[in-house]
Scaffold this motif. Structure first.
Motif, PDB file in Angstrom:
ATOM      1  N   TYR A  52      49.587  40.077  56.836  1.00 37.08           N
ATOM      2  CA  TYR A  52      48.673  41.134  56.413  1.00 37.08           C
ATOM      3  C   TYR A  52      47.328  40.509  56.059  1.00 37.08           C
ATOM      4  CZ  TYR A  52      53.000  43.771  56.017  1.00 37.08           C
ATOM      5  OH  TYR A  52      54.209  44.375  56.298  1.00 37.08           O
ATOM      6  N   VAL A  53      46.268  40.939  56.726  1.00 43.03           N
ATOM      7  CA  VAL A  53      44.919  40.458  56.407  1.00 43.03           C
ATOM      8  C   VAL A  53      44.231  41.573  55.629  1.00 43.03           C
ATOM      9  CG1 VAL A  53      42.704  39.734  57.368  1.00 43.03           C
ATOM     10  CG2 VAL A  53      44.827  38.930  58.399  1.00 43.03           C
ATOM     11  N   ILE A  54      43.863  41.255  54.383  1.00 48.85           N
ATOM     12  CA  ILE A  54      43.515  42.319  53.438  1.00 48.85           C
ATOM     13  C   ILE A  54      42.033  42.276  53.060  1.00 48.85           C
ATOM     14  CG2 ILE A  54      43.984  43.152  51.085  1.00 48.85           C
ATOM     15  CD1 ILE A  54      46.858  41.844  51.592  1.00 48.85           C
ATOM     16  N   GLY A  55      41.354  43.412  53.251  1.00 48.27           N
ATOM     17  CA  GLY A  55      39.934  43.513  52.899  1.00 48.27           C
ATOM     18  C   GLY A  55      39.735  44.482  51.750  1.00 48.27           C
ATOM     19  N   ARG A  56      38.904  44.098  50.786  1.00 49.61           N
ATOM     20  CA  ARG A  56      38.681  45.034  49.675  1.00 49.61           C
ATOM     21  C   ARG A  56      37.702  46.141  50.080  1.00 49.61           C
ATOM     22  NH1 ARG A  56      35.431  41.230  45.346  1.00 49.61           N
ATOM     23  NH2 ARG A  56      33.885  40.393  46.796  1.00 49.61           N
ATOM     24  N   ARG A  57      36.968  45.905  51.192  1.00 51.38           N
ATOM     25  CA  ARG A  57      36.116  46.970  51.711  1.00 51.38           C
ATOM     26  C   ARG A  57      36.653  47.394  53.075  1.00 51.38           C
ATOM     27  NH1 ARG A  57      30.124  45.265  51.393  1.00 51.38           N
ATOM     28  NH2 ARG A  57      30.817  43.241  52.191  1.00 51.38           N
ATOM     29  N   GLY A  58      35.820  48.052  53.884  1.00 46.90           N
ATOM     30  CA  GLY A  58      36.341  48.645  55.123  1.00 46.90           C
ATOM     31  C   GLY A  58      36.125  47.772  56.344  1.00 46.90           C
ATOM     32  N   PRO A  59      36.574  48.265  57.500  1.00 48.37           N
ATOM     33  CA  PRO A  59      36.443  47.491  58.739  1.00 48.37           C
ATOM     34  C   PRO A  59      34.982  47.237  59.120  1.00 48.37           C
ATOM     35  CG  PRO A  59      37.318  49.695  59.164  1.00 48.37           C
ATOM     36  CD  PRO A  59      37.311  49.521  57.692  1.00 48.37           C
ATOM     37  N   ALA A  60      34.088  48.149  58.770  1.00 46.41           N
ATOM     38  CA  ALA A  60      32.670  47.941  59.121  1.00 46.41           C
ATOM     39  C   ALA A  60      32.055  46.856  58.253  1.00 46.41           C
ATOM     40  CB  ALA A  60      31.884  49.241  58.954  1.00 46.41           C
ATOM     41  N   GLU A  61      32.572  46.695  57.031  1.00 45.34           N
ATOM     42  CA  GLU A  61      32.005  45.692  56.116  1.00 45.34           C
ATOM     43  C   GLU A  61      32.638  44.316  56.285  1.00 45.34           C
ATOM     44  OE1 GLU A  61      33.163  48.716  54.895  1.00 45.34           O
ATOM     45  OE2 GLU A  61      31.182  49.643  54.772  1.00 45.34           O
ATOM     46  N   ALA A  62      33.686  44.230  57.095  1.00 47.59           N
ATOM     47  CA  ALA A  62      34.368  42.939  57.272  1.00 47.59           C
ATOM     48  C   ALA A  62      33.385  41.917  57.830  1.00 47.59           C
ATOM     49  CB  ALA A  62      35.553  43.097  58.216  1.00 47.59           C
ATOM     50  N   LYS A  63      33.538  40.657  57.422  1.00 47.78           N
ATOM     51  CA  LYS A  63      32.561  39.628  57.810  1.00 47.78           C
ATOM     52  C   LYS A  63      32.962  38.863  59.077  1.00 47.78           C
ATOM     53  CE  LYS A  63      30.428  39.033  53.338  1.00 47.78           C
ATOM     54  NZ  LYS A  63      30.620  38.433  52.008  1.00 47.78           N
ATOM     55  N   PHE A  64      34.049  39.284  59.708  1.00 43.92           N
ATOM     56  CA  PHE A  64      34.510  38.571  60.910  1.00 43.92           C
ATOM     57  C   PHE A  64      33.411  38.550  61.972  1.00 43.92           C
ATOM     58  CE2 PHE A  64      38.385  41.326  59.808  1.00 43.92           C
ATOM     59  CZ  PHE A  64      38.857  40.415  58.878  1.00 43.92           C
ATOM     60  N   THR A  65      33.272  37.421  62.678  1.00 44.15           N
ATOM     61  CA  THR A  65      32.438  37.445  63.876  1.00 44.15           C
ATOM     62  C   THR A  65      33.309  38.014  64.997  1.00 44.15           C
ATOM     63  OG1 THR A  65      32.978  35.102  64.094  1.00 44.15           O
ATOM     64  CG2 THR A  65      30.791  35.627  63.294  1.00 44.15           C
ATOM     65  N   ASN A  66      32.659  38.674  65.974  1.00 41.02           N
ATOM     66  CA  ASN A  66      33.451  39.433  66.940  1.00 41.02           C
ATOM     67  C   ASN A  66      34.293  38.546  67.847  1.00 41.02           C
ATOM     68  OD1 ASN A  66      33.512  41.178  69.768  1.00 41.02           O
ATOM     69  ND2 ASN A  66      34.025  42.270  67.884  1.00 41.02           N
ATOM     70  N   LYS A  67      33.779  37.366  68.155  1.00 42.23           N
ATOM     71  CA  LYS A  67      34.538  36.466  69.033  1.00 42.23           C
ATOM     72  C   LYS A  67      35.892  36.132  68.382  1.00 42.23           C
ATOM     73  CE  LYS A  67      33.865  31.957  71.236  1.00 42.23           C
ATOM     74  NZ  LYS A  67      34.511  30.999  70.324  1.00 42.23           N
ATOM     75  N   GLU A  68      35.832  35.806  67.087  1.00 44.06           N
ATOM     76  CA  GLU A  68      37.057  35.412  66.370  1.00 44.06           C
ATOM     77  C   GLU A  68      38.012  36.607  66.229  1.00 44.06           C
ATOM     78  OE1 GLU A  68      34.150  33.959  65.881  1.00 44.06           O
ATOM     79  OE2 GLU A  68      34.965  31.995  66.359  1.00 44.06           O
ATOM     80  N   LEU A  69      37.433  37.803  65.997  1.00 42.77           N
ATOM     81  CA  LEU A  69      38.281  38.990  65.860  1.00 42.77           C
ATOM     82  C   LEU A  69      38.945  39.322  67.197  1.00 42.77           C
ATOM     83  CD1 LEU A  69      39.219  41.334  64.054  1.00 42.77           C
ATOM     84  CD2 LEU A  69      37.177  42.599  64.797  1.00 42.77           C
TER      85      LEU A  69
END
Ligand code: NAP
Length: 486
Positions: A202-219
């Protein structure tokens, strides 16, 4: 150089002696920038581990070998005659900042932010809960963490944080042995990970998918795994990137791309992919409030959040995820360094644009905190190199010879760059089929390589003095080579 001499009339210009503490990307980029500005500079790179390259070796995920290739450019810098490497020398243990100030015209602190930001919730220190610095250090063979010995005998893992480090950890845990065959995952670590019964991460974010800091290549990479399916609840995906004041266009585009990737994940039907036994669940709008369990981690309690004005706000509603392992990837911090002010708000060395004080500078994560990619350090190095030239200009302090004398006096055995290249060659020569190297994960094993070489050289060269190495490294055994600064 001609300009510098001309600017000072006929005075003899002494070479500028600079110490860079930390042999990661920010240290090497600073060295390269200095060499460009002041070609006759003398640079000594001081590093706590025998091995150079900082997060390139110990942070970048073992399956991202192409990212590690930047080390070749750093190797060229280290091979420049003006540059010397002092590995296995820790600031605060083997040499103090005051001593470096005495010896060098300028000192650049480039040691990163090597400690975990703590998960400050009840139960956060239970066995089975780790920070990313420790966990990533363990699977990357960092000597400080080679004895971490995490218990991975669990079906379910929570990774807290929505940055690239969280993705690295999740990916390394779910990839198959075949997917990791071309990595430099240490064999002992591979045995633990690949025999673990992990099914759900489970990868858990305290905010939403738009606020996630992932770079798109890694995601996006997570959509193409051999044995794992990414799982996203479509109901958590906003129709578009929410408005946010001052959001740069480039950042908006990254967020849009991530939302599109999440939509593609949400459209997948895990039941159609039964040949892939593992699930990587993205859980958004949830902040950790308590680690559950008795003697060790048995679960994570989360509070549902909503995002208001860009911030996560708790709703009071909680839910639990049973798990046997928690890794929090929520950022890093600096250790205290005697004689240096750490800014309590930012957790980094207090500095103004890289200047700590005249003659002391900082770059990389030590300067700006744990953000940005490897290349971000290049401009840090350029800026600080210019500060050094402006502030210090002419050399005058003794530099390298004085450091060597001091290290001998302190009984420190340092590792030269030629020594490191012998360790490197031994790792590469011992690589399992398909892998780039077999990492030595203990300092004593790295030093043993040098001792063995030296013993062989002594035996085959009658008259040679035992322990006298051609590379000029220290010849005195220090008390406990397995203890390193972290
Ligand atoms: P990061 O990108 O800053 O992500 C940290 C995450 O932790 C954020 O989602 C943050 O949420 C969350 N967080 C912080 N405190 C929290 C708390 N108390 N509870 C719950 N969540 C919390 O940092 P990172 O992942 O450590 O990465 C560091 C840097 O290295 C980044 O610039 C990253 O891009 C870079 N990196 C790059 C790569 C790559 O390019 N392949 C790989 C690894 C790392 P909020 O956003 O809500 O604060």
């Amino acid at each position: 150089r001609g300009d510098r001499v001309a600017a000072r009339g006929s005075r003899i210009v002494m070479p500028l002696n600079v110490a860079i503490v930390g042999a990661g990307p920010s240290g090497f980029y600073t060295a390269a920038a200095l060499l460009k500005l002041v070609p006759d500079v003398h640079i000594d790179i001081i590093e706590a581990l025998p091995s150079p390259y900082g997060l390139i070796r110990g942070g970048v995920a073992p399956d991202h070998q192409s990212t590690k290739a930047v080390a070749r450019a750093f190797e060229r810098t280290a091979g420049t005659p003006q540059v010397a490497y002092f590995g296995n020398v820790a600031l605060g243990r083997d040499v103090s900042l005051d001593e470096l100030r005495e010896i060098y015209d300028a000192v650049v602190l480039a040691m990163g932010a090597p400690l975990d930001r703590r998960l400050d919730i009840p139960g956060g220190d239970k066995p089975g809960a780790y920070g990313a610095a420790a966990f990533v250090g363990w699977y990357n063979g960092h000597p400080d963490y080679s004895d971490l010995n995490p218990d991975l005998n669990t079906r379910s893992v929570c990774v807290i944080g929505n940055g690239n480090v969280a993705l690295d950890i999740a990916r390394v845990l779910v990839k198959t042995p075949r997917e990791m065959a071309s990595s430099d995952l240490p064999e002992a670590v591979a045995r633990v990970i690949h025999s673990a019964p992990i099914r759900d991460v489970y990868v858990i974010g305290r905010r939403g998918p738009a606020e996630a800091k992932f770079t798109n290549k890694e995601l996006s990479e997570l959509g193409a795994l051999e044995a794992c399916v990414p799982v996203v609840d479509a109901a958590q995906l906003p129709a578009s990137v929410p408005e946010e004041d001052g959001l740069p266009e480039r950042e908006r585009r990254r967020r849009e791309k991530n939302l599109a990737t999440f939509r593609s994940f949400a459209a997948r039907r895990p039941e159609d992919e039964k040949d892939k036994p593992r699930r990587l669940h993205f859980i958004f709008y949830a902040r950790p409030v308590e680690v559950l369990g008795g003697d060790r981690v048995e679960g994570l309690r989360l509070e549902r959040t909503r995002v208001e004005g860009g911030r996560a706000v708790g709703t009071g509603e909680t839910f639990d995820i049973p798990c046997g392992l928690i890794v929090s990837a929520i950022g890093y911090r600096m250790p205290a360094i005697a004689g240096l002010p750490i800014d309590p708000d930012t957790g980094v060395i207090r500095n103004s644009d890289g200047r700590v004080e005249k003659g002391v500078y900082t770059v990389g994560w030590a300067r700006r905190g744990p953000t940005g990619v490897i290349g971000t350090n290049k401009s840090d190095g350029d800026i600080v190199a210019r500060h050094i030239v402006e502030d210090v200009g002419q050399g005058g302090k003794p530099g390298r010879a004085a450091l060597e004398a001091l290290l001998r006096e302190h009984g420190v055995r340092w590792v030269s760059f030629a020594d490191w290249q012998r360790i490197d060659a031994a790792e590469v020569a011992a690589a399992p089929p398909g892998a780039p190297r077999r990492k030595l994960i203990r300092i004593k094993d790295m030093l043993n390589i040098l001792d063995k070489d030296d013993a062989a050289a002594a035996a085959s060269a009658p008259g040679a003095v035992p322990g006298d190495t051609a590379s000029g490294s220290g010849d005195t055994e220090r008390a406990d080579p397995s203890v390193t600064q972290s």
